[in-house]
Design a protein around this motif. Structure first.
Motif, PDB file in Angstrom:
ATOM      1  N   CYS A 148       0.848  -1.190   0.000  1.00 20.83           N
ATOM      2  CA  CYS A 148       0.000   0.000   0.000  1.00 20.83           C
ATOM      3  C   CYS A 148       0.887   1.243   0.000  1.00 20.83           C
ATOM      4  O   CYS A 148       1.766   1.390   0.855  1.00 20.83           O
ATOM      5  CB  CYS A 148      -0.897  -0.017   1.236  1.00 20.83           C
ATOM      6  SG  CYS A 148      -1.898   1.474   1.455  1.00 20.83           S
ATOM      7  N   ARG A 174      -1.270   4.779   5.311  1.00 18.33           N
ATOM      8  CA  ARG A 174      -1.416   3.640   4.400  1.00 18.33           C
ATOM      9  C   ARG A 174      -2.863   3.158   4.519  1.00 18.33           C
ATOM     10  O   ARG A 174      -3.179   2.271   5.309  1.00 18.33           O
ATOM     11  CB  ARG A 174      -0.418   2.538   4.748  1.00 18.33           C
ATOM     12  CG  ARG A 174       1.041   2.978   4.590  1.00 18.33           C
ATOM     13  CD  ARG A 174       2.018   1.846   4.821  1.00 18.33           C
ATOM     14  NE  ARG A 174       3.403   2.316   4.781  1.00 18.33           N
ATOM     15  CZ  ARG A 174       4.138   2.423   3.693  1.00 18.33           C
ATOM     16  NH1 ARG A 174       3.612   2.104   2.525  1.00 18.33           N
ATOM     17  NH2 ARG A 174       5.387   2.863   3.755  1.00 18.33           N
ATOM     18  N   CYS A 199      -5.447   1.857   2.148  1.00 22.82           N
ATOM     19  CA  CYS A 199      -5.756   1.371   0.803  1.00 22.82           C
ATOM     20  C   CYS A 199      -6.955   0.432   0.744  1.00 22.82           C
ATOM     21  O   CYS A 199      -7.360   0.031  -0.350  1.00 22.82           O
ATOM     22  CB  CYS A 199      -4.547   0.661   0.202  1.00 22.82           C
ATOM     23  SG  CYS A 199      -3.112   1.747  -0.058  1.00 22.82           S
ATOM     24  N   GLY A 213      -2.172   3.751  -4.049  1.00 24.40           N
ATOM     25  CA  GLY A 213      -3.018   2.724  -3.462  1.00 24.40           C
ATOM     26  C   GLY A 213      -2.255   1.416  -3.379  1.00 24.40           C
ATOM     27  O   GLY A 213      -1.032   1.389  -3.223  1.00 24.40           O
ATOM     28  N   TRP A 214      -2.977   0.305  -3.461  1.00 25.96           N
ATOM     29  CA  TRP A 214      -2.298  -0.991  -3.563  1.00 25.96           C
ATOM     30  C   TRP A 214      -1.603  -1.039  -4.920  1.00 25.96           C
ATOM     31  O   TRP A 214      -2.223  -0.815  -5.960  1.00 25.96           O
ATOM     32  CB  TRP A 214      -3.290  -2.142  -3.468  1.00 25.96           C
ATOM     33  CG  TRP A 214      -3.884  -2.361  -2.115  1.00 25.96           C
ATOM     34  CD1 TRP A 214      -5.182  -2.218  -1.757  1.00 25.96           C
ATOM     35  CD2 TRP A 214      -3.191  -2.825  -0.940  1.00 25.96           C
ATOM     36  NE1 TRP A 214      -5.355  -2.531  -0.429  1.00 25.96           N
ATOM     37  CE2 TRP A 214      -4.139  -2.915   0.096  1.00 25.96           C
ATOM     38  CE3 TRP A 214      -1.859  -3.160  -0.660  1.00 25.96           C
ATOM     39  CZ2 TRP A 214      -3.811  -3.330   1.391  1.00 25.96           C
ATOM     40  CZ3 TRP A 214      -1.533  -3.572   0.624  1.00 25.96           C
ATOM     41  CH2 TRP A 214      -2.499  -3.651   1.626  1.00 25.96           C
ATOM     42  N   HIS A 272      -3.536   1.235  -8.000  1.00 26.11           N
ATOM     43  CA  HIS A 272      -4.954   1.381  -7.644  1.00 26.11           C
ATOM     44  C   HIS A 272      -5.696   0.050  -7.530  1.00 26.11           C
ATOM     45  O   HIS A 272      -6.896  -0.020  -7.799  1.00 26.11           O
ATOM     46  CB  HIS A 272      -5.688   2.304  -8.630  1.00 26.11           C
ATOM     47  CG  HIS A 272      -5.026   3.621  -8.839  1.00 26.11           C
ATOM     48  ND1 HIS A 272      -4.575   4.399  -7.791  1.00 26.11           N
ATOM     49  CD2 HIS A 272      -4.720   4.300  -9.974  1.00 26.11           C
ATOM     50  CE1 HIS A 272      -4.025   5.501  -8.277  1.00 26.11           C
ATOM     51  NE2 HIS A 272      -4.099   5.464  -9.595  1.00 26.11           N
ATOM     52  N   SER A 325      -8.135   2.325  -5.267  1.00 31.03           N
ATOM     53  CA  SER A 325      -7.452   2.782  -4.061  1.00 31.03           C
ATOM     54  C   SER A 325      -6.463   3.894  -4.410  1.00 31.03           C
ATOM     55  O   SER A 325      -6.022   4.026  -5.542  1.00 31.03           O
ATOM     56  CB  SER A 325      -6.731   1.615  -3.383  1.00 31.03           C
ATOM     57  OG  SER A 325      -5.806   1.001  -4.274  1.00 31.03           O
ATOM     58  N   GLY A 326      -6.130   4.703  -3.405  1.00 24.73           N
ATOM     59  CA  GLY A 326      -5.157   5.769  -3.610  1.00 24.73           C
ATOM     60  C   GLY A 326      -5.748   6.991  -4.279  1.00 24.73           C
ATOM     61  O   GLY A 326      -6.911   7.345  -4.099  1.00 24.73           O
TER      62      GLY A 326
END
Length: 395
Positions: free
Chosen positions: A290, A298, A300, A312-313, A329, A354-355
């Motif tokens: 992450c 962190r 994510c 993100g991840w 992401h 994510s992110g």
């Protein structure tokens, strides 16, 4: 990064890790110097650098039916002379005559590049009375020819005949299970049984470019229903170059555009949330974690938003030739871990948001010279198109 895809759907259940065939594609010693977000800098040792050639193949049209010529003019490559390239042409022609897919030609060339530098080598054990034509004297025991084959492969005269040695190589190659999908080093080692199996990897990129130059862009082909098709490598379909597009889809936000000059990759629209992300080529996982956002958290395991910051991840993979690919992401923790060896097409994670993202998509980057920072980033679109794995489905 500010991503531009609309959100859709809900996070899926975590899927069980698929165990596939993974094997060494490169041998790398990594010395980490710093780690800030997704752009850590590090040194690489024991890795063949990107090799440069003088033949321009970037704009070469892909002609799956092109027949190689062993008597015509040869393209120019800084690393090899005309005689060596004629030997390469012989290797490719034998593969064509045997109807071996073009991925086999790349593997055969990379193997001969490592074993003999594409020279037909004799050795001190060959009786002078045979007066066999050769292009140098090797020093590897009783090994002979382009592939440095030992007595079990044939007589002295046979092993000093390039077309014979290429045919014997292909005959053994096609008996290796899943040889078109597996890393070049693994397949070459199954055929050659070399004392230095990882050494083949550093020749893969240049071997693909030589195949392109001699055989009409054939390294850009993929086998579909037994036929060679140009520029169609995606997912589990691997081009002869050894590369594949990580997901199907079209490019939205491009590389370092006027309104996003620091966008060091491209955004690929996913067909749906949790679309499987495939490793673009065989290699070693450098990072799978992450990425912290602008506040250092962190965080994510939920969808991100524009301005949040971070990948993100995400996953970074090191490939032969010093190339690095990045996949951002993901919807959940990646399916791979640092140090893991992956084959081209292996599933490494699932598309998410994510992110620093406004909706599900894949942010994809390519870096050169082993440099994960922005300095090493190049435009992935022409890079992948030249390897028969276009990101936008165009040729």
């Amino acid at each position: 990064m500010t991503e531009q895809w609309a959100d859709a759907g809900a996070p899926p259940r975590r899927r069980k890790l698929r165990l596939g065939v993974v094997a060494a594609a490169v041998t790398t010693v990594l010395t980490l110097l710093c780690c800030v977000g997704g752009a850590a800098a590090f040194f690489l040792t024991e890795l063949g650098g990107e090799e440069k050639d003088e033949a321009t193949v970037a704009g070469l049209a892909c002609d799956a039916a092109h027949r190689v010529s062993i008597t015509g003019d040869m393209p120019r490559f800084a690393e090899y002379g005309e005689g060596q390239l004629r030997n390469a042409a012989v290797i490719i022609k034998v593969g064509q005559d045997m109807k071996v897919p073009a991925r086999g030609w790349v593997i055969a060339l990379a193997t001969a590049m490592q074993e003999s530098a594409l020279r037909n080598l004799a050795n001190s054990t060959v009786p002078a009375s045979l007066a066999l034509p050769h292009e140098g004297v090797g020093s590897d025991h009783d090994s002979l020819g382009l592939f440095q084959q030992r007595p079990g492969w044939g007589s002295v005269q046979q092993r000093m005949t390039p077309s014979y040695t290429a045919r014997k190589f292909y005959e053994k190659l096609v008996r290796v299970a899943r040889w078109e999908q597996r890393p070049l080093t693994v397949v070459a080692q199954r055929v050659q049984v070399s004392a230095f199996p990882d050494a083949y990897a550093k020749h893969e990129d240049l071997a693909g470019r030589i195949v392109d130059a001699l055989a009409g862009g054939a390294a850009r082909t993929v086998q579909i229903a037994g036929e060679a098709v140009c520029d169609a490598a995606s997912g589990a379909r691997i081009a002869a170059s050894g590369w594949t597009a990580p997901i199907p889809g079209g490019v939205g936000s491009g590389f370092r555009t006027a309104d996003r000059p620091s966008h060091n990759g491209v955004d690929i629209a996913a067909p749906k949330r949790v679309t499987e992300i495939h490793a673009a080529s065989a290699g070693r996982v450098l990072v799978a974690r992450c990425d912290p956002d602008h506040s250092g958290r962190r965080d994510c395991d939920r969808d991100g938003w524009p301005g949040k910051g971070g990948c993100g991840w995400f996953v970074d993979i090191l490939h032969a030739g010093g190339y690095i690919t990045r996949y951002c992401h993901m919807v959940e923790r990646p399916r791979v871990v640092p140090g893991e060896l992956v084959a081209a097409g292996d599933v490494i994670g699932l598309v998410g948001s994510s992110g620093n993202s406004s909706g599900p998509h894949l942010h994809f980057e390519v870096h050169v010279d082993g440099d994960r920072s922005s300095r090493g980033a190049i435009n992935p679109v022409p890079f992948m198109r030249e390897r028969g794995a276009p990101l936008d489905g165009s040729t």
